[in-house]
Each structure stands twice: as structure tokens, then as C-alpha cells.
Write a protein that holds these residues in place. Structure first.
Motif, short mmCIF file in Angstrom:
data_model
loop_
_atom_site.label_atom_id
_atom_site.label_comp_id
_atom_site.label_asym_id
_atom_site.label_seq_id
_atom_site.Cartn_x
_atom_site.Cartn_y
_atom_site.Cartn_z
N LEU A 55 -6.55 22.09 7.23
CA LEU A 55 -6.04 22.77 8.51
C LEU A 55 -4.64 23.21 7.95
N ALA A 56 -4.10 22.28 7.12
CA ALA A 56 -2.50 22.55 6.77
C ALA A 56 -2.15 23.72 5.66
N VAL A 57 -3.36 24.30 5.17
CA VAL A 57 -3.09 25.45 4.04
C VAL A 57 -2.52 26.72 4.71
N GLY A 58 -1.38 26.95 4.09
CA GLY A 58 -0.57 28.12 4.51
C GLY A 58 0.51 27.72 5.55
N ARG A 59 0.68 26.55 6.07
CA ARG A 59 1.57 26.27 6.64
C ARG A 59 2.72 25.32 6.15
N SER A 60 3.73 25.55 6.74
CA SER A 60 4.82 24.45 6.14
C SER A 60 4.85 23.15 6.65
N ALA A 61 3.83 22.42 6.09
CA ALA A 61 3.37 21.02 6.83
C ALA A 61 2.53 20.51 5.47
N SER A 62 2.68 18.99 5.88
CA SER A 62 2.09 18.00 4.83
C SER A 62 1.32 17.00 6.01
N CYS A 63 0.37 16.41 5.02
CA CYS A 63 -0.34 15.21 5.78
C CYS A 63 0.03 13.98 5.12
N VAL A 64 -0.01 12.92 6.46
CA VAL A 64 0.48 11.82 5.94
C VAL A 64 -0.29 10.71 6.89
N VAL A 65 -0.69 9.45 6.33
CA VAL A 65 -1.33 8.50 6.77
C VAL A 65 -0.64 7.92 8.14
N ASN A 66 -1.19 7.70 9.25
CA ASN A 66 -0.40 7.28 10.44
C ASN A 66 -0.33 5.92 10.40
N PRO A 67 1.21 5.44 10.52
CA PRO A 67 1.55 4.05 10.10
C PRO A 67 1.39 3.23 11.53
N TYR A 68 1.00 3.94 12.50
CA TYR A 68 0.54 3.15 13.70
C TYR A 68 -0.73 3.09 14.10
N PHE A 69 -1.68 3.68 13.24
CA PHE A 69 -3.10 3.68 13.54
C PHE A 69 -3.62 2.23 13.29
N PRO A 70 -4.15 1.44 14.24
CA PRO A 70 -4.52 0.25 14.28
C PRO A 70 -5.61 -0.13 13.07
N ARG A 71 -5.49 -0.69 12.08
CA ARG A 71 -6.46 -1.10 11.00
C ARG A 71 -7.41 -2.30 11.43
N LYS A 72 -8.59 -2.26 11.07
CA LYS A 72 -9.76 -3.20 11.34
C LYS A 72 -8.95 -4.55 10.88
N LYS A 73 -8.92 -5.63 11.74
CA LYS A 73 -8.42 -7.02 11.32
C LYS A 73 -9.62 -7.56 10.81
N PRO A 74 -9.18 -8.31 9.56
CA PRO A 74 -10.47 -9.22 8.85
C PRO A 74 -10.80 -10.32 9.89
N PRO A 75 -12.09 -10.56 9.69
CA PRO A 75 -12.81 -11.61 10.51
C PRO A 75 -12.03 -12.88 10.31
N PRO A 76 -12.04 -13.67 11.35
CA PRO A 76 -11.40 -15.08 11.32
C PRO A 76 -12.18 -15.88 10.25
N PRO A 77 -11.43 -16.76 9.30
CA PRO A 77 -11.89 -17.46 8.46
C PRO A 77 -13.10 -18.58 9.14
N ARG A 78 -14.28 -18.39 8.37
CA ARG A 78 -15.43 -19.40 9.13
C ARG A 78 -14.98 -20.81 8.79
N ARG A 79 -15.45 -21.65 9.73
CA ARG A 79 -15.18 -23.05 9.41
C ARG A 79 -16.57 -23.50 8.71
N SER A 80 -16.34 -24.45 7.93
CA SER A 80 -17.54 -25.00 6.95
C SER A 80 -18.10 -26.13 8.05
N ARG A 81 -19.26 -26.55 7.78
CA ARG A 81 -19.84 -27.46 8.51
C ARG A 81 -19.34 -28.84 8.53
#
Length: 88
Positions: A55-81
Motif C-alpha cells: 500500500l506504500a508503493v508510489g507514496r512518500s512513505a516507508s513501513c516500520v515495525v510498531n515498537p509499541y505492539f505487545p509481543r507475546k510473552k513467553p510462558p512462565p517457567p514450569r516448576r519441576s516435580r
């Protein structure tokens, strides 16, 4: 006298200058299009870099990754038995 002239000139330039607008990113989408021009801004409503670039083709624009988009958090570490039994 010279210092007063510089002070007056600085005040005039500050008053004449346009108001600054805070840049905001929409955290709902992972990709933003940065549009350049007299009033540059970010348009954050794209699901992928490919979609934004298409959608930026032909426009004075560029695309960037949104630094404020929440990334998926890694699951909490599992406790061993062993950890669970030693805590009791």
C-alpha cells in the motif's frame, strides 16, 4: 543591546513556530506506515510488512515495525516435580 536583540529574536521564533504534536503509535497493529511530508505521521493499521509495503508503493512513505505492539510473552517457567515436593 546586542544580547537583548538576540533574546527578542529567540522569543519571536518560539512564538511564531508551530505547536509540536506528540507522535503516537496505535498498539493494535504490528506494522506502521510512516508518511513523509509537511505534516508527517504514522498510520498504524497494517497486519504485516508486506501489506504495508504494497500500500506504500508510489507514496512518500516507508513501513516500520510498531515498537509499541505487545509481543507475546513467553510462558512462565514450569516448576519441576522436585521443586514442588521440596517446597512442602
Amino acid at each position: 543591546m546586542r544580547g537583548a536583540c538576540h533574546a527578542v529574536a529567540a522569543i519571536v521564533l518560539l512564538l511564531v513556530g508551530g505547536s509540536a504534536r506528540a507522535q503516537t503509535y496505535d498498539p493494535s497493529y504490528p506494522v506502521c506506515m510512516q508518511i513523509y511530508g509537511p505534516v508527517g505521521y504514522f498510520d498504524c493499521r497494517y497486519g504485516s510488512l508486506e501489506q504495508c509495503r504494497y500500500l506504500a508503493v508510489g507514496r512518500s512513505a516507508s513501513c516500520v515495525v510498531n515498537p509499541y505492539f505487545p509481543r507475546k510473552k513467553p510462558p512462565p517457567p514450569r516448576r519441576s516435580r522436585r521443586d514442588a515436593t521440596s517446597a512442602e
